[in-house]
Design an enzyme around this catalytic site. Structure first.
Site, PDB file in Angstrom:
ATOM      1  N   ALA A 133      56.743 -55.835   6.184  1.00  0.00           N
ATOM      2  CA  ALA A 133      57.936 -56.685   6.166  1.00  0.00           C
ATOM      3  C   ALA A 133      57.547 -58.166   6.081  1.00  0.00           C
ATOM      4  CB  ALA A 133      58.777 -56.428   7.409  1.00  0.00           C
ATOM      5  N   TYR A 134      56.470 -58.526   6.769  1.00  0.00           N
ATOM      6  CA  TYR A 134      55.977 -59.905   6.722  1.00  0.00           C
ATOM      7  C   TYR A 134      55.536 -60.275   5.307  1.00  0.00           C
ATOM      8  CZ  TYR A 134      52.628 -63.736   7.438  1.00  0.00           C
ATOM      9  OH  TYR A 134      51.923 -64.909   7.350  1.00  0.00           O
TER      10      TYR A 134
END
Length: 222
Positions: A133-134
């Site tokens: 997600a980062y």
């Protein structure tokens, strides 16, 4: 002398950047989430503004940026913050900051991203949904910034460390990420060098620890 807004000023890169700006004679406004963080910014020589980037709007942030010549975005949700906050901070706060800069009439925008986020294999280096997600958030934030029409520069460091800065880096379109790392102090010093060199506008580089003095590494590429 420039007046610089630092989004995420109380983060580790932000704190190093405040020291760099102070030593170089620049003014700065630090945007931070908590009142105690704003007080720390004042002690480092700047003006602290308390704003929760996940609970504000572009007009409010733009008002805090008034009078600044440049914006540096170095905010992040941090480790163990969860998948959703990668999207709301690492992506959402970046987009919000760019919109606020435009509303405040500020052209110059420097963004701290991460090396390798355009490479799909980067998400498999650490098999963790938060890491994926980062990477997605940083990739998408960079893409939005490139499309914004602002005078942007994107810096993508390799793994960050708390070691003392060396003043020497490797800066390129792509660097060796496999074993690369860089002190946060050297990332901050690179931001200052980029800020002071208008030839860096429209450039996106990865950076890691290296052997070239920072100013020389930047000037070689512009």
């Amino acid at each position: 002398m420039a007046r610089v807004a630092i989004i995420g000023a109380h983060g580790k890169i932000g704190q190093e950047l405040m020291r760099e700006l102070y030593d170089a004679g620049h003014d700065f406004v630090g945007i931070a989430r908590g009142e105690e963080h704003a007080e720390d910014i004042f002690r480092l020589g700047g003006e602290g503004v308390t704003l929760d980037l996940e609970a504000t709007d572009a007009a409010t942030l733009a008002a805090a940026l008034e009078g600044c010549d440049a914006v540096v975005f170095t905010a992040g949700a941090g480790p163990n913050s969860g998948v959703e906050r990668k999207r709301t901070v690492d992506y959402g706060a970046s987009v919000l900051s760019a919109e606020a800069a435009q509303a405040a009439g500020i052209r110059r925008f420097i963004q701290i991203s991460a090396a390798g986020v355009d490479d799909p294999s980067t998400k498999t280096v650490v098999p963790d949904p938060q890491w994926a997600a980062y990477v997605d958030a940083k990739r998408d934030a960079d893409a939005r910034l490139r499309e914004s029409g602002l005078d942007w520069t994107i810096l993508r460091p390799t793994a960050l460390t708390t070691a003392d800065g060396t003043g020497r880096i490797e800066l390129a379109e792509h660097v060796d990420r496999a074993n690369g790392s860089i002190p946060r102090a050297d990332v901050a010093a690179t931001v200052l060098a980029v800020l002071e060199n208008p030839g860096t506008i429209g450039e996106q580089w990865e950076l890691t620890g290296g052997s070239t003095p920072i100013d020389e590494a930047v000037s070689r590429l512009v």
